[in-house]
Design an enzyme around this catalytic site. Structure first.
Site, PDB file in Angstrom:
ATOM      1  N   ASP A   6       0.854  -1.184   0.000  1.00  0.00           N
ATOM      2  CA  ASP A   6       0.000   0.000   0.000  1.00  0.00           C
ATOM      3  C   ASP A   6       0.891   1.236   0.000  1.00  0.00           C
ATOM      4  O   ASP A   6       2.126   1.130   0.069  1.00  0.00           O
ATOM      5  CB  ASP A   6      -0.949   0.017   1.197  1.00  0.00           C
ATOM      6  CG  ASP A   6      -2.309   0.619   0.835  1.00  0.00           C
ATOM      7  OD1 ASP A   6      -2.318   1.690   0.194  1.00  0.00           O
ATOM      8  OD2 ASP A   6      -3.351   0.039   1.189  1.00  0.00           O
TER       9      ASP A   6
ATOM     10  N   HIS B 291     -14.015  -1.093  -6.682  1.00  0.00           N
ATOM     11  CA  HIS B 291     -15.248  -0.306  -6.558  1.00  0.00           C
ATOM     12  C   HIS B 291     -14.966   1.182  -6.324  1.00  0.00           C
ATOM     13  O   HIS B 291     -15.867   2.010  -6.447  1.00  0.00           O
ATOM     14  CB  HIS B 291     -16.125  -0.858  -5.419  1.00  0.00           C
ATOM     15  CG  HIS B 291     -15.616  -0.540  -4.046  1.00  0.00           C
ATOM     16  ND1 HIS B 291     -14.610  -1.272  -3.453  1.00  0.00           N
ATOM     17  CD2 HIS B 291     -15.950   0.431  -3.167  1.00  0.00           C
ATOM     18  CE1 HIS B 291     -14.367  -0.761  -2.255  1.00  0.00           C
ATOM     19  NE2 HIS B 291     -15.153   0.272  -2.055  1.00  0.00           N
TER      20      HIS B 291
END
Length: 270
Positions: free
Chosen positions: A179, A224
């Site tokens: 990340d 999403h």
């Protein structure tokens, strides 16, 4: 005289709420409240289908009634309407959020510049996990043992909570949690001691080429948040590291066409 939709909704709310209240009273359960000592949920068991149906019907009627009484302008909120007229493309920074905050950043870049807001945002969304993305479903819906003692890259894995869960249940697996630096701050220090040799943390932007050659790449709750073209870019960035037989595992929400879900389910997924 024909009964108005508003009146129909009021009757539905009244009758279904009465059903739920009668059940709670019959089971010795407290009436819903936000008192400090109130229970966290209503206590309706999974097998009480008729009571759950009444609860959902009351909620859906309440939502529709509120929408009708607000009207389209108030319901959509001015900033949303303005964004729909201002932006004609599908860029991640062409949103109501960008207009409201007077920024050209997409929401995630903006949050990175506002850490206090980011902490509040992360805390809020952690409570909104759709049933399709429940951690237990991920664990049960893929044959993790088929990877053997291989390595799984948890792309955009943030705190590493999912990798930690999987590492505990599948002790042969190894994980690399990737990340951005801000998302990984303090994560290694919080890792359980018995997993420090099997879970590694690595700074990585998933819009850049993947550098870790692994047996599987997990993308959970990533797509999403991005327009389709950006989802394609994220997948393309995996290609340089893919070896024969490597798996790409996607765990995310798929929103069905409008009008195919109940009102409550529709509101939750959109």
């Amino acid at each position: 005289m024909k009964t108005s939709r508003v009146s129909q909704l009021v009757c539905s709310i009244s009758s279904n709420t009465a059903t739920v209240e009668a059940y709670l009273e019959s089971q010795g359960l407290p009436s819903p409240s936000f008192n400090v000592d109130a229970p966290r949920d209503l206590g309706i068991p999974p097998d009480a289908n008729d009571i759950e149906d009444a609860r959902r019907a009351a909620l859906e009627a309440t939502i529709e009634l509120q929408d009708l009484l607000q009207g389209p302008t108030a319901l959509l909120r001015p900033v949303t309407v303005e964004a729909m007229h201002t932006f004609k493309g599908c860029e991640p920074n062409e949103t109501g959020h960008a207009l409201a905050q007077n920024t050209k950043d997409n929401m995630f870049d903006w949050l990175e510049k506002h850490p206090d807001k980011a902490r509040r945002f992360n805390s809020a969304v952690s409570t909104l996990v759709p049933s399709g993305r429940a951690a237990t479903l991920l664990k049960e819906s893929f044959d993790w043992n088929s990877i053997g003692d291989g390595t799984v890259v948890d792309v955009g894995g943030a705190s590493g909570a999912i990798s930690i869960m999987l590492a505990k249940d599948f002790p042969a697996l190894n994980f690399v949690v990737q990340d951005l630096p801000k998302a990984l701050e303090g994560t290694a220090e919080r890792l359980p001691r018995d997993l420090i040799h099997r879970i590694k943390f690595m700074n990585h932007d998933f819009f850049t080429d993947q550098t870790v050659v692994a047996d599987a790449y997990l993308l959970r709750a990533i797509f999403h948040n991005w327009p389709d073209a950006y989802c394609v870019k994220i997948l393309q960035r995996l290609i340089p590291a893919l070896k024969p037989g490597a798996r790409i595992i996607v765990n995310d929400s798929i929103v069905p066409p409008p009008g195919t879900l109940s009102l409550l389910a529709e509101r939750n997924v959109r």
